[in-house]
Enzyme design. Sequence first.
Site, PDB file in Angstrom:
ATOM      1  N   THR A 241      65.633  61.802  -8.643  1.00 18.48           N
ATOM      2  CA  THR A 241      66.472  61.301  -9.734  1.00 18.48           C
ATOM      3  C   THR A 241      66.763  62.432 -10.712  1.00 18.48           C
ATOM      4  OG1 THR A 241      66.776  59.466 -11.305  1.00 18.48           O
ATOM      5  CG2 THR A 241      64.579  60.427 -11.203  1.00 18.48           C
ATOM      6  N   ASN A 242      67.244  62.107 -11.893  1.00 17.44           N
ATOM      7  CA  ASN A 242      67.556  63.141 -12.886  1.00 17.44           C
ATOM      8  C   ASN A 242      67.094  62.667 -14.263  1.00 17.44           C
ATOM      9  OD1 ASN A 242      69.797  61.561 -14.123  1.00 17.44           O
ATOM     10  ND2 ASN A 242      70.666  61.816 -12.078  1.00 17.44           N
ATOM     11  N   ARG A 243      67.374  63.456 -15.278  1.00 15.59           N
ATOM     12  CA  ARG A 243      66.788  63.191 -16.603  1.00 15.59           C
ATOM     13  C   ARG A 243      67.542  62.138 -17.422  1.00 15.59           C
ATOM     14  NH1 ARG A 243      62.989  67.030 -17.972  1.00 15.59           N
ATOM     15  NH2 ARG A 243      63.124  68.980 -16.823  1.00 15.59           N
TER      16      ARG A 243
END
Length: 419
Positions: free
Chosen positions: A217-219
């Site tokens: 995933t990402n931030r």
Amino acid sequence: MEHITILDDKRIILGVTGSIAAYKAVDLASKLTQAGARVDVIMTGAAQRFVAPLTFQAVTGRPVYTSMWGTDTGGGLPTHIAHVGLGEGADLLVVAPVTANSLAKLAHGLADDLLSVTALAARCPVVVAPAMDGGMYEHPTTQANLAALRERGVTVIEPARGRFASGLVGRGRLPETPVLLGHIRRALGRGGSLENMKVVITAGGTREPIDPVRYITNRSSGKQGYALAQAALDAGACVTLISATQQLPVPVGAVLVPVESAEAMLDAVLTYSRDADALIMAAAVADFRPAEIAQHKIKKADQDDEAPTLALRRTPDILMAIKTQRAATGHPRAVIGFAAESHDLLENAQAKLRRKGLDLIVANDITAPDAGFNVDTNRVVLIDAGGAQHPLDLTSKARVGEAVIARVAALLGTEEEAR
Ligand code: CTP
């Protein structure tokens, strides 16, 4: 607490009736006041058995009205006759909590205390939040009274299920303040610049599964997308929120479509955009996903000392797919994208705007510590299809949401018709 634009300078009459939940209305009065509203509290006699008028006076900084025989002394009402003065020019009448008794009075037009008289005199929208024992709430008489009020356009906030003061469990509890605030915002948003407009908003970072346990995933926190959804609701829109995060409270009135992967988000966006007026792609869609999703957890024992190598594949570009759909169907009528950039912000954002066929792009420098991921503020530049740049000062994600929604109304040509 930051002022909430839709509540700022609004005149709200808060009627409080004799339920044990009257103490929760103190928090509501406080939050409304902090949000910028002018709150005039009317208490019934029974309400004063649970909470003292002084408590509301302290949190609102305004006189509290308890008698229909007195005249206004110092509240600055448009007329000294309290019930007329309170009703005149009010933006909203909220009765929270409303007992079965007060509900019956409102439904049948009885006028034997200041609250019920004011309710008849007021011309503004009305919101009621019933709070009573579960049996009383479910009683056909109460339900018939609620139906009569709904019929007249009154917003009825559904009580929550849970434990009552009596120890019994059922439906009849006053919802918590954020839920009450959400309904109040919704009632005030009626007739706003996006009234009857269908707006689809995506939020959060997608999760691309590796195996049943792990994902990439990402931030992205989803905060900006959720703030956009709230701003669209405040403008009166019908909002579908396609969200890859389930960590944030869903704004009252939004239809939530939970998704995980980019692929699932693509399906949802294509489906819900078919008849949408606007699409705002605030989600941080993963660009790559694992080529294979392991059916079982990848065990380190199976691999000896070696770590597995992940082969990646490109995910679909949702905005490119929407560009094709829009060319064929004309929907969504307006498309807004975000550009999360760590360098060459404006050049990269302009290129994305053109490539993805957008009407507006929100360029976001993710390297700034007070902007971008997981903070409550943002520093963005809005770039329109003609290339004109509109930088916004560092501000809350709520205000960025409002600025983008104002542009959406302009793009849809609805800003002039509002109210
Ligand atoms: N977006 C999309 N589908 C993807 C990736 C991004 O629809 N697979 C959308 C985002 O929601 C955003 C816009 O495209 O509105 C730009 O996203 P961003 O991640 O900044 O750009 P990318 O298209 O991923 O391009 P790059 O990798 O060059 O940054």
